[in-house]
Design an enzyme around this catalytic site. Structure first.
Site, PDB file in Angstrom:
ATOM      1  N   ASP A  72       0.863  -1.185   0.000  1.00 23.63           N
ATOM      2  CA  ASP A  72       0.000   0.000   0.000  1.00 23.63           C
ATOM      3  C   ASP A  72       0.897   1.233   0.000  1.00 23.63           C
ATOM      4  OD1 ASP A  72       0.998   0.105   2.537  1.00 23.63           O
ATOM      5  OD2 ASP A  72      -0.922  -0.133   3.549  1.00 23.63           O
ATOM      6  N   ASP A  98      -8.037  -7.792   0.554  1.00 24.62           N
ATOM      7  CA  ASP A  98      -7.025  -8.087   1.567  1.00 24.62           C
ATOM      8  C   ASP A  98      -7.615  -7.695   2.906  1.00 24.62           C
ATOM      9  OD1 ASP A  98      -6.538  -5.026   1.226  1.00 24.62           O
ATOM     10  OD2 ASP A  98      -5.424  -5.580   3.018  1.00 24.62           O
ATOM     11  N   CYS A 141     -14.213 -28.328   7.220  1.00 22.96           N
ATOM     12  CA  CYS A 141     -12.972 -27.656   6.794  1.00 22.96           C
ATOM     13  C   CYS A 141     -11.850 -28.670   6.579  1.00 22.96           C
ATOM     14  CB  CYS A 141     -12.558 -26.632   7.844  1.00 22.96           C
ATOM     15  SG  CYS A 141     -11.041 -25.739   7.411  1.00 22.96           S
ATOM     16  N   CYS A 148      -8.571 -27.836   6.307  1.00 24.32           N
ATOM     17  CA  CYS A 148      -7.259 -27.247   6.614  1.00 24.32           C
ATOM     18  C   CYS A 148      -6.452 -28.168   7.533  1.00 24.32           C
ATOM     19  CB  CYS A 148      -7.419 -25.859   7.226  1.00 24.32           C
ATOM     20  SG  CYS A 148      -7.708 -25.854   9.009  1.00 24.32           S
ATOM     21  N   CYS A 205      -7.835 -28.300  11.157  1.00 23.52           N
ATOM     22  CA  CYS A 205      -9.070 -29.067  11.342  1.00 23.52           C
ATOM     23  C   CYS A 205      -8.863 -30.563  11.081  1.00 23.52           C
ATOM     24  CB  CYS A 205     -10.173 -28.505  10.447  1.00 23.52           C
ATOM     25  SG  CYS A 205     -10.735 -26.901  11.037  1.00 23.52           S
ATOM     26  N   HIS A 235      -6.112 -21.919   9.982  1.00 22.00           N
ATOM     27  CA  HIS A 235      -7.530 -22.201   9.728  1.00 22.00           C
ATOM     28  C   HIS A 235      -8.242 -20.970   9.149  1.00 22.00           C
ATOM     29  CE1 HIS A 235     -11.713 -23.286  10.168  1.00 22.00           C
ATOM     30  NE2 HIS A 235     -11.846 -22.098  10.716  1.00 22.00           N
TER      31      HIS A 235
HETATM   32 ZN   LIG Z   1      -9.955 -25.499   9.414  1.00 20.06          ZN
END
Ligand SMILES: [Zn+2]
Length: 381
Positions: free
Chosen positions: A102, A274, A312, A314, A317, A343
């Site tokens: 930025d 973002d 999920c 990820c 998880c 996560h």
């Molecule tokens: Zn997760």
């Protein structure tokens, strides 16, 4: 080597191709000197050249393509000249994918201890050591050239969203400053995006979008949203600028990134997002899911064997229970920030992937409808 291919390479590093559309939503590819960004995309924020608690290898594994870093913070510490000396941001932070910086404007207005704005720029006191510093469009571009990101931003003034007089004045400056940034820019391997401002005022947003579009820059950003206005006001402003900004250039909605913001923004023609939210929430013990947030410090999770979100995929998880995560938080183990950040980032990166798939398949409107229906049903989980 003949001149022609060289010229081509310089002209094309930031090509943007739209591959599929559904109403205002679109799927595209933004090319940068450090790789492609598939859009719509969510960019994790590495404020001080680090996405907090996450390694670049983990970011890659999560499927992040674009990472953001903050000019204001890096200018003050360690200094843009040091970063340049160390080979630029990509090398310094060991992230070799696309980076966006930025302009420093937003942080000067929100963080600096004291600041004095004039038409030429801003003088402020560093929030770190109280030293007097100055940012102008030319200085911001010089810093961003030292940092070396692929996408750099024009220096702008972000006004309080409901103050019309302030917004009128700030808009004038933002436009003059965008022209000065374009003039000051020397590097051809960086894409300069202009920023549309104008608070919650449709006519100011319209003027600003027209002006920024007239500069012919490789991308447009929409600033000054998610700074205190309502969601309905944000949606209305996105619709105003969506109708004006060039269709063949990427649009970046700055600092916005809850799951619902992504779906709402994409519906209104936004390609890039973002937000610090996923990593900030993680450090405050909160897990983001599409259906809401869990505060894992809550005693109800003390012996809960389930993952944060059964749907999920990820790393967190797949491997850890709510009970374990709560234990890490209570015991003040640093790993909790890493596991929760992974996560939370996955939640947004995966949502962006699904959005791209749905637009490509022509099912995005159904996807969005279902997304909000599910959210309505469950407030707290
Ligand atoms: Zn997760």
């Amino acid at each position: 080597m003949s001149d022609a291919p060289q010229e081509n390479r310089l002209a094309e590093p930031f090509a943007f191709q739209v591959h599929a559309r559904q109403r205002r939503a679109r799927v595209g590819v933004l090319h940068t000197p450090h790789g492609e960004v598939l859009t719509p995309a969510f960019a994790p924020v590495g404020t001080r050249a680090s996405v907090k608690a996450i390694t670049p290898a983990q970011l890659e594994e999560l499927g992040a393509s674009l990472v953001l870093a903050n000019t204001y913070h890096l200018y003050l510490r360690p200094g843009d000249e040091l970063v340049a000396e160390m080979g630029g941001l990509h090398c310094f932070m060991n992230w070799h994918g696309p980076i966006l910086t930025d302009s420093g404007g937003y942080q000067v207005f929100s963080l600096a201890a004291s600041r004095k704005i004039d038409d030429d720029g801003v003088t402020f006191k560093s929030h770190i050591d109280g030293s007097t510093r100055r940012l102008t469009p030319e200085i911001s571009i010089a810093i961003q050239e030292n940092l070396g990101a692929d996408i750099i931003m024009a220096f702008d003034e972000c006004a309080p969203p409901h103050d019309r007089t302030y917004n009128e004045r700030a808009l004038q400056r933002t436009h003059t400053w965008a022209e000065r940034c374009l003039q000051a820019k020397k590097r051809s391997d960086q894409a300069l995006f202009g920023i549309v401002q104008g608070g919650v005022f449709a006519d100011l947003r319209e003027d600003s979008a027209r002006f920024i579009a007239s500069l012919g820059l490789p991308g447009s950003a929409i600033g000054g949203l998610s700074v205190g206005e309502s969601k309905a006001e944000m949606d209305a402003m996105l619709e105003v600028v969506d109708a004006i900004l060039p269709e063949d250039k990427p649009r970046y909605l700055m600092g916005v990134g809850t799951p619902e913001d992504l779906v709402n923004g994409v519906r209104r023609g936004v390609d890039l997002f973002d937000c610090v939210l996923p990593t900030r929430l993680a450090r405050h013990n909160a897990a983001m899911t599409r259906r809401g947030r869990l505060n894992l410090v809550n005693a109800t999770y003390a012996s809960d064997p389930r993952p944060i979100d059964e749907a999920c995929a990820c790393y967190t998880c797949r491997n850890f229970s709510r009970a374990y995560l709560r234990h890490l938080i209570v015991a003040k183990e640093m790993l909790s920030a890493t596991l929760l950040s992974m996560h939370n980032l996955h939640t947004l990166l995966d949502l962006a992937r699904e959005i791209r798939r749905a637009i490509t398949d022509g099912t995005f409107e159904d996807f969005a409808g279902q997304f909000f229906e599910e959210k309505e049903g469950i407030r707290d989980i």
